[in-house]
Write an enzyme that holds these catalytic residues in place. Structure first.
Site, short mmCIF file in Angstrom:
data_model
loop_
_atom_site.label_atom_id
_atom_site.label_comp_id
_atom_site.label_asym_id
_atom_site.label_seq_id
_atom_site.Cartn_x
_atom_site.Cartn_y
_atom_site.Cartn_z
N CYS A 177 -9.28 5.13 -32.47
CA CYS A 177 -8.68 4.56 -31.26
C CYS A 177 -7.36 3.87 -31.57
O CYS A 177 -6.72 3.35 -30.67
CB CYS A 177 -9.65 3.60 -30.57
SG CYS A 177 -10.04 2.15 -31.55
N ASN A 217 -4.35 0.93 -36.57
CA ASN A 217 -3.24 -0.04 -36.55
C ASN A 217 -3.53 -1.16 -37.55
O ASN A 217 -2.70 -1.50 -38.40
CB ASN A 217 -3.06 -0.65 -35.16
CG ASN A 217 -2.96 0.40 -34.08
OD1 ASN A 217 -2.59 1.53 -34.35
ND2 ASN A 217 -3.32 0.04 -32.86
N ASP A 218 -4.71 -1.74 -37.41
CA ASP A 218 -5.06 -2.82 -38.34
C ASP A 218 -5.42 -2.28 -39.71
O ASP A 218 -5.12 -2.90 -40.73
CB ASP A 218 -6.21 -3.66 -37.78
CG ASP A 218 -5.71 -4.69 -36.79
OD1 ASP A 218 -4.69 -5.34 -37.11
OD2 ASP A 218 -6.28 -4.81 -35.71
N GLU A 228 -11.61 -1.14 -39.15
CA GLU A 228 -10.19 -1.45 -39.20
C GLU A 228 -9.84 -2.42 -40.34
O GLU A 228 -8.76 -2.97 -40.38
CB GLU A 228 -9.70 -1.97 -37.85
CG GLU A 228 -10.45 -3.15 -37.28
CD GLU A 228 -9.94 -3.58 -35.90
OE1 GLU A 228 -8.85 -3.18 -35.49
OE2 GLU A 228 -10.66 -4.35 -35.24
N ARG A 255 -14.63 -3.05 -25.62
CA ARG A 255 -14.52 -3.81 -26.87
C ARG A 255 -14.53 -5.29 -26.55
O ARG A 255 -13.82 -5.74 -25.66
CB ARG A 255 -13.22 -3.45 -27.60
CG ARG A 255 -13.07 -4.23 -28.90
CD ARG A 255 -11.87 -3.79 -29.69
NE ARG A 255 -10.64 -4.32 -29.13
CZ ARG A 255 -9.44 -4.09 -29.66
NH1 ARG A 255 -9.32 -3.32 -30.72
NH2 ARG A 255 -8.37 -4.60 -29.12
N HIS A 291 0.83 -1.21 0.00
CA HIS A 291 0.00 0.00 0.00
C HIS A 291 0.85 1.25 0.00
O HIS A 291 0.43 2.30 -0.45
CB HIS A 291 -0.98 -0.05 1.15
CG HIS A 291 -1.97 -1.15 0.95
ND1 HIS A 291 -3.00 -1.02 0.05
CD2 HIS A 291 -2.03 -2.40 1.43
CE1 HIS A 291 -3.67 -2.15 0.04
NE2 HIS A 291 -3.10 -3.00 0.86
#
Ligand code: PEP
Ligand code: MG
Length: 551
Positions: free
Chosen positions: A501, A453-454, A430, A331, A188
């Site tokens: 995104c 990205n894709d 994508e 997602r 902690h």
């Protein structure tokens, strides 16, 4: 100069004088007593007082650090009344006819060793908690001081280990950094250091000798190093780093609570991409407008079995509650391709990026999909939750998904389980197919989120994982820019929201272009939000468009 290596638990740079913190441990002697009932009463009274002190510490921590920093003291109040611990103390007092302090000390030692021996790091970290509570009870029983750190000027505190109580009792303005010889990443104290926003390094074998006090030192809470009496060049370099860090923090303070709105009044949402609960702190610290992408596959990647509906629900609910009304886009799982999980037992593929991945797995493994949909829907009652589906290539897929979601809703209705009936569904854009079908897809869902990205990988036919192809992987490619425009236009023609995104959303050289294209949202790593907000606040979109036309 002497350098000590440790593990970073909270990032940052600190430069200042060392302060060696040693605990005043109460001396405990074993005394045989005639009146064991009196000792039991003293122990009960000490417990009552400990809970009272912990309540006060909870309030102090709550005021200074908020709920996350304070909750340990609520847990401690419960731990003081731990049945096994109490039973052990009582049994020692009664069977050995001894004083309460001895019984508490022996029990504390025994329990601390027990948790320290556990396999999981999390439990090992609880050793400090047991010692903290035991120390508090002993202080009360022996009338010793509480042992907080109260240095006179801002210092780098070095200690063997710091209990949460000690950390909270410290004057926050007087602590530049915490360095401990022991401690665990989950302790902690580590959490408190992160909440306080000061660098902390643990597992650092620094000697806790009296003559270390007052020596100049540098804590590099990025590299996990403590430099004692640093060389002049090193000191200069670290001072520069510290200045840059201070600038960044100042910027963060200025921009954190601001709306992301351009000079000519165009709004854009700047949200965070997260992979789990661990990213929430950074999400809030960086003033995100919401979570634009929760990559749930990390829950699956970090598990050794399929995460159950209940396990998923607990996490989604916590994210929704923490975001307190700000949107959280969850997602559905996107595994396959570069993200492989053994327990899924997926077949080996020649070309996994073009294989069984993301929504294709969900549509072929209804058991996996249904559990996740139920968990997300149930969590939708605890905040503003939306659902996003990855790797969409056709309208037919979206129709199938919607049918499954409707079935799950009927199932929940039949079970009397509440969920948000108006939950928004969105798709990732994508694949080139999704771009070409943007108009048709926009008729089916409430929002689009572009996964650059894709999209780059599939449009340019370049494997995003293959480093040797890096020079060909160009998300700025005119084809991608054109697609981004097409998608935004299609979304707006149909009155639905559109965001980015993928990593490209965080590229500051394109922020003005995304604003000009009319994007409603950029979802990026939490640390990238504020630099983007600065650009948004400085931009006049109409002016920028005119400039572009002139070029
Ligand atoms: C993308 O493809 O741009 C995206 C956001 O998804 P992921 O990186 O998780 O594939
Ligand atoms: Mg993707």
């Amino acid at each position: 100069m002497t350098v000590y290596d440790g593990r970073v638990v909270s990032e940052g740079i600190a430069i200042g004088k060392l302060y060696v913190h040693t605990k005043d441990r109460p001396r405990v002697e074993r005394v045989v007593v005639a009146d064991t009932a009196a000792e039991l009463a003293r122990y009960a009274e000490a417990r009552r007082k400990a809970v009272e002190e912990l309540k006060a510490l909870y309030d102090k921590a709550f005021r200074e650090l908020g709920e996350s920093g304070a909750k340990i003291f609520a847990a401690y109040q419960v731990m003081v009344d731990d049945e096994d611990y109490i039973a052990s103390v009582k049994s020692i007092i009664e069977t050995e006819s001894v004083n309460a302090e001895y019984a508490v000390s022996a029990t504390g030692e025994h329990f601390a060793k027990m948790v320290a021996g556990m396999e999981e790091e999390y439990f090992r970290g609880r050793e400090t908690d047991v010692r903290d509570i035991t120390g508090r009870l002993l202080n009360i029983l022996t009338g010793t001081g509480a042992g907080g750190v109260r240095p006179q000027e801002p210092v780098i505190v070095v200690a063997d280990d710091l209990s949460p109580s000690e950390a909270v009792q410290m004057d926050r303005d007087a602590i530049l950094s915490l360095v401990t010889v022991h401690g665990s990443v989950n302790s902690h104290t580590a959490i408190l250091a992160r909440t306080m926003g000061i660098p902390a390094v643990i597992g650092c074998p620094v000697p806790l000798a009296e003559d270390m006090n007052g020596k100049t030192a540098v804590v590099d809470g990025y590299e996990g190093k403590l430099y004692v009496e640093p060389d002049p060049e090193l000191l200069l370099a670290k001072e520069k780093l510290l200045r840059e860090e201070t600038e960044r923090k100042k910027l963060a303070e200025e921009l954190k609570g601001r709306e992301s709105i351009t000079r000519d009044g165009q709004r854009i949402r700047l949200c965070a991409n997260i992979g789990g609960l661990r990213d929430l702190e950074a999400t809030l610290r960086n003033g995100a407008d919401g979570v634009g992408l929760f990559r749930t596959e990390f829950l699956y990647l970090e598990a050794v079995h399929f995460p159950t509906e209940e396990e998923q629900f607990t996490i989604y609910r916590q994210v929704a509650q923490t975001l307190a009304g700000r949107e959280v886009v969850i997602r559905t799982l996107d595994i396959g391709a570069d993200k492989q999980i053994d327990y899924f037992g997926l077949p080996k593929e020649e070309n996994p990026a073009l294989g069984l991945r993301a929504i294709r797995i969900c549509l072929t493994r209804p058991d996996v999909f249904l559990a996740q949909l139920r968990a997300i829907l149930r969590a939708s009652m605890f905040g503003k939750v939306s659902m996003l589906f990855p790797m969409i290539t056709s309208v037919g897929e979206v129709k199938r998904i919607k049918k499954i979601v409707a079935e799950v809703m009927r199932e929940l209705d039949a079970e009397g389980i509440a969920y948000d009936r108006n939950i928004e569904l969105g798709v990732m854009i994508e694949t080139p197919a999704a771009v070409m079908l943007a108009d048709e897809l926009a008729g089916e869902v409430g929002f689009f989120s572009v996964g650059t990205n894709d999209l780059t990988q599939y449009t340019l036919a370049v494997d995003r994982q293959n480093e040797s192809l890096a020079e060909f992987y160009d998300p700025h490619h005119p084809a991608i820019m054109k697609m981004l425009r097409m998608v935004a236009d299609a979304a707006h023609r149909h009155g639905i929201k559109v965001g980015i995104c993928g990593e490209l959303g965080a590229d500051p050289s394109l922020t003005k272009d995304f604003l000009a294209m009319g994007y409603d949202e950029l979802s990026v790593s939490p640390g990238r939000i504020l630099p983007l907000r600065k650009i948004v606040l400085e931009t006049d979109v109409a002016e920028y468009k005119k400039q572009q036309e002139r070029v």
